[in-house]
Write a protein that holds these residues in place. Structure first.
Motif, PDB file in Angstrom:
ATOM      1  N   GLU A   1      76.261 114.460  57.449  1.00 19.65           N
ATOM      2  CA  GLU A   1      76.286 113.856  58.786  1.00 19.65           C
ATOM      3  C   GLU A   1      77.716 113.575  59.231  1.00 19.65           C
ATOM      4  O   GLU A   1      78.035 113.702  60.416  1.00 19.65           O
ATOM      5  CB  GLU A   1      75.456 112.575  58.792  1.00 19.65           C
TER       6      GLU A   1
ATOM      7  N   ALA B   1      76.535 108.132  67.967  1.00 22.06           N
ATOM      8  CA  ALA B   1      77.975 107.941  67.813  1.00 22.06           C
ATOM      9  C   ALA B   1      78.762 108.827  68.771  1.00 22.06           C
ATOM     10  O   ALA B   1      79.782 108.403  69.326  1.00 22.06           O
ATOM     11  CB  ALA B   1      78.379 108.215  66.365  1.00 22.06           C
TER      12      ALA B   1
ATOM     13  N   HIS C   1      79.505 101.683  70.689  1.00 20.75           N
ATOM     14  CA  HIS C   1      78.719 102.135  69.554  1.00 20.75           C
ATOM     15  C   HIS C   1      77.765 101.035  69.092  1.00 20.75           C
ATOM     16  O   HIS C   1      76.749 101.315  68.444  1.00 20.75           O
ATOM     17  CB  HIS C   1      79.653 102.539  68.409  1.00 20.75           C
TER      18      HIS C   1
ATOM     19  N   LYS D   1      78.398 104.776  56.181  1.00 13.88           N
ATOM     20  CA  LYS D   1      77.004 104.459  56.491  1.00 13.88           C
ATOM     21  C   LYS D   1      76.148 105.702  56.687  1.00 13.88           C
ATOM     22  O   LYS D   1      74.974 105.580  57.013  1.00 13.88           O
ATOM     23  CB  LYS D   1      76.945 103.600  57.761  1.00 13.88           C
ATOM     24  N   CYS D   2      76.754 106.880  56.522  1.00 15.54           N
ATOM     25  CA  CYS D   2      76.013 108.120  56.728  1.00 15.54           C
ATOM     26  C   CYS D   2      76.276 109.062  55.558  1.00 15.54           C
ATOM     27  O   CYS D   2      77.133 108.809  54.706  1.00 15.54           O
ATOM     28  CB  CYS D   2      76.414 108.778  58.049  1.00 15.54           C
TER      29      CYS D   2
ATOM     30  N   TYR E   1      82.289 104.599  62.347  1.00 14.17           N
ATOM     31  CA  TYR E   1      81.553 104.750  61.097  1.00 14.17           C
ATOM     32  C   TYR E   1      80.102 105.060  61.466  1.00 14.17           C
ATOM     33  O   TYR E   1      79.270 104.149  61.531  1.00 14.17           O
ATOM     34  CB  TYR E   1      81.647 103.476  60.256  1.00 14.17           C
ATOM     35  N   PRO E   2      79.781 106.328  61.748  1.00 13.95           N
ATOM     36  CA  PRO E   2      78.422 106.665  62.183  1.00 13.95           C
ATOM     37  C   PRO E   2      77.376 106.233  61.156  1.00 13.95           C
ATOM     38  O   PRO E   2      77.624 106.246  59.946  1.00 13.95           O
ATOM     39  CB  PRO E   2      78.472 108.202  62.297  1.00 13.95           C
ATOM     40  N   GLU E   3      76.215 105.870  61.657  1.00 12.90           N
ATOM     41  CA  GLU E   3      75.126 105.439  60.793  1.00 12.90           C
ATOM     42  C   GLU E   3      74.218 106.617  60.455  1.00 12.90           C
ATOM     43  O   GLU E   3      74.231 107.651  61.137  1.00 12.90           O
ATOM     44  CB  GLU E   3      74.326 104.330  61.493  1.00 12.90           C
ATOM     45  N   ARG E   4      73.450 106.469  59.401  1.00 12.29           N
ATOM     46  CA  ARG E   4      72.515 107.522  59.010  1.00 12.29           C
ATOM     47  C   ARG E   4      71.546 107.795  60.168  1.00 12.29           C
ATOM     48  O   ARG E   4      71.052 106.866  60.815  1.00 12.29           O
ATOM     49  CB  ARG E   4      71.739 107.098  57.762  1.00 12.29           C
ATOM     50  N   ASP E   5      71.325 109.061  60.445  1.00  8.42           N
ATOM     51  CA  ASP E   5      70.479 109.505  61.561  1.00  8.42           C
ATOM     52  C   ASP E   5      71.041 109.054  62.906  1.00  8.42           C
ATOM     53  O   ASP E   5      70.300 108.975  63.896  1.00  8.42           O
ATOM     54  CB  ASP E   5      69.040 108.985  61.413  1.00  8.42           C
ATOM     55  N   GLY E   6      72.354 108.772  62.948  1.00  3.49           N
ATOM     56  CA  GLY E   6      72.939 108.264  64.179  1.00  3.49           C
ATOM     57  C   GLY E   6      74.103 109.077  64.712  1.00  3.49           C
ATOM     58  O   GLY E   6      74.951 108.540  65.434  1.00  3.49           O
TER      59      GLY E   6
END
Length: 364
Positions: A310, A283, A248, A305-306, A274-279
């Protein structure tokens, strides 16, 4: 759109499983080793859990379980009401080993009490061990040990814990260590890695000296040392190790602990996402790297983080290849978060509500 996401979130989780009125069964692997089952049945089990890693003030469970057991009982009841079926508890090595070879019997007994509490609530325990989260609690004798002696202490820890817990159906698994890493990096001679998060060191090295060995050789030897110690006293409880998903961070990274050379003694894969925003798609691509033919559990998850939407999208997309998700519960209820009136409290309250809505029927 939000309502439809919530419905999708709930529908993509585990099929209904009714265990509330039946004796608690051990969780085992399916015959092909790819899924979880209730022992003696073909009934699937999907982990829907929480990390109970510290209380609202940051105290670890061993810091308060002797003096405030009633709070733990209350928290377990609240966790059950959220629809969870697994509680991940983080056990600190300094609290369980008085010396290199002598376990702390007083804390082992409290662990036995915790197991009984889980049985009473029809919850399962993920026992994550070897924590040194509070650096000030780590004894000098342990911190100054070389690799071989340190691994022996870790093996002694796990043998003592497994001996105390082996007969309970409520013990879902032993997680060897939270986010182990190998040597290298800044302050490479130190066992604890990086800067503390909330005063806690969650990442720990398993060696500080490669001594000419490659990473897979070191990781395989460490995993075998600890799993052999557990299997001496407990031949059945599942074993895993919760890892940082480096795929990741670096898209071309390959699993270390879940490589073919290392993962043999591990019953299932555990990764922390911990997926990120727009990610979300990024992920999911990284998650698939850890789909190695064994059950795959997202052992840590939170919309850190999202956005909440999301987070739901990620879990919905992850559902076909995963066998469980473990979020967080820090002893604060949804209602208490709402009453606090803070932005962070509002986010946590909304997440707990969505977590409750998404729970498999078996846990409600």
């Amino acid at each position: 759109m939000k309502a439809s996401l919530a419905v999708l979130f709930a529908l993509t989780l585990a099929p209904p499983l009714s265990i509330a009125d039946e004796p608690q069964s051990k969780i085992v692997l399916s015959e092909d080793g790819k899924d979880f089952r209730l022992a003696g049945t073909e009934t699937a089990f999907y982990v829907w859990g929480v990390n109970y890693d510290h209380d609202g003030d940051g105290k670890l469970i061993e810091d308060y379980w002797h003096d405030d057991w009633a709070m733990i009982e209350e928290d377990f009841s609240e966790i059950k009401s959220l629809g969870a079926n697994v509680v991940r508890v983080h056990l600190q090595l300094p609290k369980f080993m008085k010396t290199a070879s002598e376990p702390n019997e007083e804390n082992l007994q409290k662990l036995a009490d915790l197991v009984k509490l889980a049985e009473a609530e029809q919850l399962y325990l993920n026992l994550t061990g070897l924590g040194c989260y509070h650096k000030q609690d780590v004894p000098v004798w342990y911190d100054e040990m070389k690799e071989a002696d340190r691994w022996q202490v870790q093996a002694n820890f796990w043998k003592a814990v497994a001996k105390k817990c082996k007969d309970s159906p409520a013990v879902f698994c032993y997680d060897l260590m939270n986010e182990p890493v190998l040597g290298g990096g800044t302050n490479a001679d130190q066992w604890l890695v990086g800067e503390p998060l909330g005063g806690k060191y969650f990442v720990q090295r398993i060696t500080t000296d490669a001594a000419g060995r490659d990473n897979k050789e070191i990781a395989a030897a460490w995993v075998k040392t600890l799993t052999d110690a557990i299997r001496e006293v407990d031949p059945q409880t599942l074993i895993t190790v919760g890892v940082i998903p480096w795929a990741h961070v670096w898209p071309n990274a390959k699993p270390l602990f879940y490589s073919e050379e290392v993962s043999g003694p591990l019953d299932f894969a555990s990764v922390h996402f911990y997926p990120e925003r727009d990610g979300v798609e990024k992920a999911i691509v990284a998650l698939k790297v850890y789909d190695i033919g064994k059950p795959l559990v997202i052992e840590e998850f939170f919309p850190l983080k999202c956005s909440l939407e999301e987070a739901e999208q990620f879990l919905a997309k992850a559902r076909p290849i995963t066998d469980g998700v473990t979020s967080f519960y820090w002893g604060t209820t949804q209602e208490e978060y709402t009453e606090a009136g803070t932005m962070q409290g509002a986010i946590s309250a909304k997440w707990l509500e969505r977590f409750r809505q998404g729970a498999p029927e078996a846990s409600k």
